[in-house]
Design an enzyme around this catalytic site. Sequence first.
Site, short mmCIF file in Angstrom:
data_model
loop_
_atom_site.label_atom_id
_atom_site.label_comp_id
_atom_site.label_asym_id
_atom_site.label_seq_id
_atom_site.Cartn_x
_atom_site.Cartn_y
_atom_site.Cartn_z
N THR A 29 0.87 -1.18 0.00
CA THR A 29 0.00 0.00 0.00
C THR A 29 0.91 1.24 0.00
O THR A 29 1.32 1.71 -1.04
CB THR A 29 -0.96 0.00 1.20
OG1 THR A 29 -0.22 -0.19 2.41
CG2 THR A 29 -1.99 -1.11 1.06
N LYS B 232 4.20 -6.89 3.94
CA LYS B 232 3.95 -5.49 3.66
C LYS B 232 3.76 -4.78 4.99
O LYS B 232 3.29 -5.37 5.98
CB LYS B 232 2.74 -5.28 2.76
CG LYS B 232 1.37 -5.64 3.33
CD LYS B 232 0.70 -4.60 4.20
CE LYS B 232 0.61 -3.27 3.51
NZ LYS B 232 0.05 -2.23 4.46
N THR C 35 1.44 -3.53 12.77
CA THR C 35 0.46 -3.58 11.70
C THR C 35 1.11 -4.00 10.41
O THR C 35 1.92 -3.28 9.87
CB THR C 35 -0.19 -2.21 11.51
OG1 THR C 35 -0.80 -1.84 12.73
CG2 THR C 35 -1.24 -2.27 10.43
N GLU D 175 6.44 4.80 6.95
CA GLU D 175 5.87 5.88 6.15
C GLU D 175 6.63 7.19 6.37
O GLU D 175 6.67 7.73 7.48
CB GLU D 175 4.39 6.06 6.48
CG GLU D 175 3.55 4.93 5.93
CD GLU D 175 2.10 5.01 6.34
OE1 GLU D 175 1.30 4.28 5.73
OE2 GLU D 175 1.77 5.76 7.27
N ASN E 100 -0.55 10.36 5.85
CA ASN E 100 -1.71 9.92 6.62
C ASN E 100 -2.80 10.97 6.74
O ASN E 100 -3.88 10.70 7.25
CB ASN E 100 -1.24 9.46 8.01
CG ASN E 100 -0.57 8.11 7.94
OD1 ASN E 100 -1.21 7.10 7.81
ND2 ASN E 100 0.76 8.12 7.98
#
Length: 412
Positions: free
Chosen positions: A148, A175, A186, A272, A394
């Site tokens: 993602t 991932k 996560t 991220e 985000n």
Amino acid sequence: MGSRLFLPQGFFINGINSGIADRKKRDIALIHSEVPCVAAGLFTKNRVKAAPVIISKRHLRNGRAQAILVNSGCANACTGNRGMEDVEMMAYDLACQLGIKKEDVLLASTGVIGRFLPMSRVKQGIRKIAETVGNPSKPEFFAEAIMTTDTIPKIISRQFLTQNRKRVAICGLAKGAGMIHPDLATLLCFIITDINIHKSLLQRSLMTAAERSFNSLTIDGDTSTNDSVLILANGRAGNRPINGANQDFLRFQNNLNGVMLGLAELIARDGEGATKLVRIVVKNAESGISAKKMARHIASSSLVKTALYGSDPNWGRLMAAIGSSGVRIDPQRIDIYFGKLQVTRNGEPASYSEREANRILKKKEIEIVIDLKQGRGGAKVYTCDLTPDYVNINSCYSRRPCILIQGGGGSF
């Protein structure tokens, strides 16, 4: 990913595009074994669980499976009865295509929460990917299909010889870039191996490896609705069945630990918007449990992580996080190191060069060591820095794409 990839015998892996959220990106991924496998899994502890998590837990009750079907682009979480029906239909359609039992299909999804799967595209994707079974495996396509906000595919593999000289391979594909925190962190992770092992030992091995890897990983302190770690073992290596903690079991455990720890490091490195991989090491604590509790707390501190982004040698933020961790300490014993550079001695400033400290913190990989000098317990936790790109990614996740500020992070 490493220069060489070891694939277990008897498995097929691939990933394709079905247009779930992006007409160009691969978004359907498949693992299929020639024979039924011993299977085990670990799932999110979030009380809000996605439909594929609920169904996969149900399918794993008998400790066997033969295929794993994954989609990206839609989490299929918070979708009620329709979401459950969609997952059941995906399992049924794939089982029919492959000639296996519906209950032997495990499923996982990743993407935006609260949206329904476009089932007409998903069904077409299932037929399309099932038709590729028998062709050469494409593990890199699988890894791309489950991404993602990841910027790199994550694959780690290892192999070893059993006592009767049979080659065993373990391959992990994962991932994860955001919403990363114990337990599990996560992520989605899928591991395949051709070892012959009892299902109870497979579950035990998976739990042990997860505790040393994914449960020692935090990016932003949030856990997801979709966390899943699944492992399949089809026995094609031909080793003597492992029914107890013998030498073959220990070799398998060590190599599984290595695969999952390697994946955890890749995830931390690819957090991220991240620019740095950070290892928080707590040593000489009263116990291993208290050491891990403290290391997790420090690794989750936004103040610590933003200082790391700015390469600011502000060890006071570390002291504050140590003191608020809930672990019993003696502040006047604490030593802190940036790499090998000691910046705190017995809770007070050490004699060091701030320029050297800044140089160390500018590296792409950083190790911070906290010595409590209270016992023999120790722990290591993996994290990354917190950057403006994390906020940017985000702040518009459900409206991809976003414009990245620093060039880190990824697009949907």
